[in-house]
Design an enzyme around this catalytic site. Sequence first.
Site, PDB file in Angstrom:
ATOM      1  N   GLU A   1       0.828  -1.202   0.000  1.00 26.24           N
ATOM      2  CA  GLU A   1       0.000   0.000   0.000  1.00 26.24           C
ATOM      3  C   GLU A   1       0.868   1.260   0.000  1.00 26.24           C
ATOM      4  O   GLU A   1       0.644   2.179  -0.793  1.00 26.24           O
ATOM      5  CB  GLU A   1      -0.960   0.010   1.193  1.00 26.24           C
ATOM      6  CG  GLU A   1      -1.890   1.206   1.095  1.00 26.24           C
ATOM      7  CD  GLU A   1      -3.021   1.201   2.122  1.00 26.24           C
ATOM      8  OE1 GLU A   1      -4.175   1.205   1.708  1.00 26.24           O
ATOM      9  OE2 GLU A   1      -2.739   1.207   3.330  1.00 26.24           O
TER      10      GLU A   1
ATOM     11  N   ARG B   1      -3.016  34.502 -16.895  1.00 21.84           N
ATOM     12  CA  ARG B   1      -3.683  35.373 -15.910  1.00 21.84           C
ATOM     13  C   ARG B   1      -2.898  36.686 -15.762  1.00 21.84           C
ATOM     14  O   ARG B   1      -1.724  36.678 -15.373  1.00 21.84           O
ATOM     15  CB  ARG B   1      -3.754  34.644 -14.558  1.00 21.84           C
ATOM     16  CG  ARG B   1      -4.214  35.499 -13.397  1.00 21.84           C
ATOM     17  CD  ARG B   1      -5.692  35.837 -13.478  1.00 21.84           C
ATOM     18  NE  ARG B   1      -6.081  36.706 -12.365  1.00 21.84           N
ATOM     19  CZ  ARG B   1      -7.134  37.505 -12.393  1.00 21.84           C
ATOM     20  NH1 ARG B   1      -7.929  37.566 -13.448  1.00 21.84           N
ATOM     21  NH2 ARG B   1      -7.424  38.262 -11.348  1.00 21.84           N
TER      22      ARG B   1
ATOM     23  N   GLN C   1       8.757  36.361 -10.028  1.00 21.15           N
ATOM     24  CA  GLN C   1       9.630  35.269  -9.612  1.00 21.15           C
ATOM     25  C   GLN C   1       8.970  34.383  -8.543  1.00 21.15           C
ATOM     26  O   GLN C   1       9.153  33.169  -8.521  1.00 21.15           O
ATOM     27  CB  GLN C   1      10.953  35.840  -9.079  1.00 21.15           C
ATOM     28  CG  GLN C   1      12.007  34.780  -8.897  1.00 21.15           C
ATOM     29  CD  GLN C   1      13.272  35.343  -8.302  1.00 21.15           C
ATOM     30  OE1 GLN C   1      13.241  35.989  -7.247  1.00 21.15           O
ATOM     31  NE2 GLN C   1      14.380  35.132  -8.968  1.00 21.15           N
TER      32      GLN C   1
END
Length: 380
Positions: A244, A270, A281
């Site tokens: 798992e 955007r 940055q």
Amino acid sequence: MDLSLTDQQEESKTSALDFARRKLNDSVIERDRAGDFSRSGWQDCADFGLQGILVPEKYGGLGLDALYYAAIMEGIGRGCKDNGLIFSINAHVLTCIIPILLHGTEELKKRYIPGLASGELIAANAMTEPDSGSDVYALRTTAVKEDDHYLLNGSKTFVTNAPVADVFIVYAATKKGAGFFGLSCFIVEKGSPGLLVGQKIEKMGLRTSPMAELGFNNCRVPAANLLGEEGAGGILFSSSMEWERGLILAHCLGVMDRLLDDCLEYANTRKPGSQAIGSHQSIAHKLAEMKMRLETSRLMIYKAAWLKTKRKSAALETSLAKLSVSESYIDNCRNALQIYGGYGYMVEYELERELRDALASSLYSGTSEIQKNIISSILL
Ligand SMILES: Cc1cc2nc3c(=O)[nH]c(=O)nc-3n(C[C@H](O)[C@H](O)[C@H](O)COP(=O)(O)OP(=O)(O)OC[C@H]3O[C@@H](n4cnc5c(N)ncnc54)[C@H](O)[C@@H]3O)c2cc1C
């Protein structure tokens, strides 16, 4: 050293991505809000072969190995936004199918594996108890043998898939107070006398993956449903946890890949004012961090998968992968939300759900703190 996937593994990953995009993304926002598990999505995944990837062909599976599992799950994660459904499938495969395949008698394999691979049956793994979370081997549920059956008494909590499960993998003490060496593992069927399945537990994330408590009140389980030897439950559980921890976050590679691509596009387009946010940055560095975490996560998951493919013990590598990838996955979801600003906080953009889903990864299969305990105990 060649770390690339084979052509067949790449093809499987691509077809998983295509399948997930076509079939698994209907009404995820609404189903998350309602906490609805998709039985049809479960069946679509089984028909695609997901539940049977690791199952030998003679039991109706695809007979593939852990590297294929990682590659296919990465494709699924890239295409599927229903993280709860994939979490449920991972629990079913890695903590239920795997222990039956590795430790079950031929009779048990024939009885349960074909249905578990075909999607007909759903399985749940029940280890955690209210008073023994991280200290799993301090569990209090007992199993006492009487003639041809065992009587189980106690309770379990946080059992993924329990409300919809047909079959439960249950750990109980056959020798009280003996911890790891006193545990045994049982396959308990839904409807067994004395088995109580509690109400669905509401969760913060992974809300399309159902969860409940279990109660055992003189629950009668046939002795033939003992998985492995009596007293071998501890070994069985740690082996299933290795599978798992190594593979449960493989689909998150795909999620991280998708989020990074979305964020790159958003950073370029955007423009609050005149400048694209990617020209700052501080945003560009977030993207660089996301790429670094994705690539290191890939190396860790595929190394763990390669070791399991070779049937090598990988306690250290799987705990390292679980610890590092879960934390990277959460950090990348946080970065994505920050890059999207206020839009990232809004349900419509589906990033707040990604973050809620991701936060569980540092808790299930042993918390991050427990992974550090395991890693340091191996090192020291
Ligand atoms: C989404 C989800 C799905 C799950 N599915 C299943 C399932 O299918 N089956 C199942 O059996 N369980 C399942 N669990 C339970 C999960 O395995 C436990 O929540 C986990 O093991 C921690 O146990 P706990 O919640 O009782 O926390 P606790 O053990 O009470 O721990 C609380 C805090 O203390 C820390 N802590 C505890 N002990 C130590 C220690 N020795 N050293 C350092 N720190 C420590 C923990 O890291 C944690 O931060 C699931 C949990 C979640 C969140």
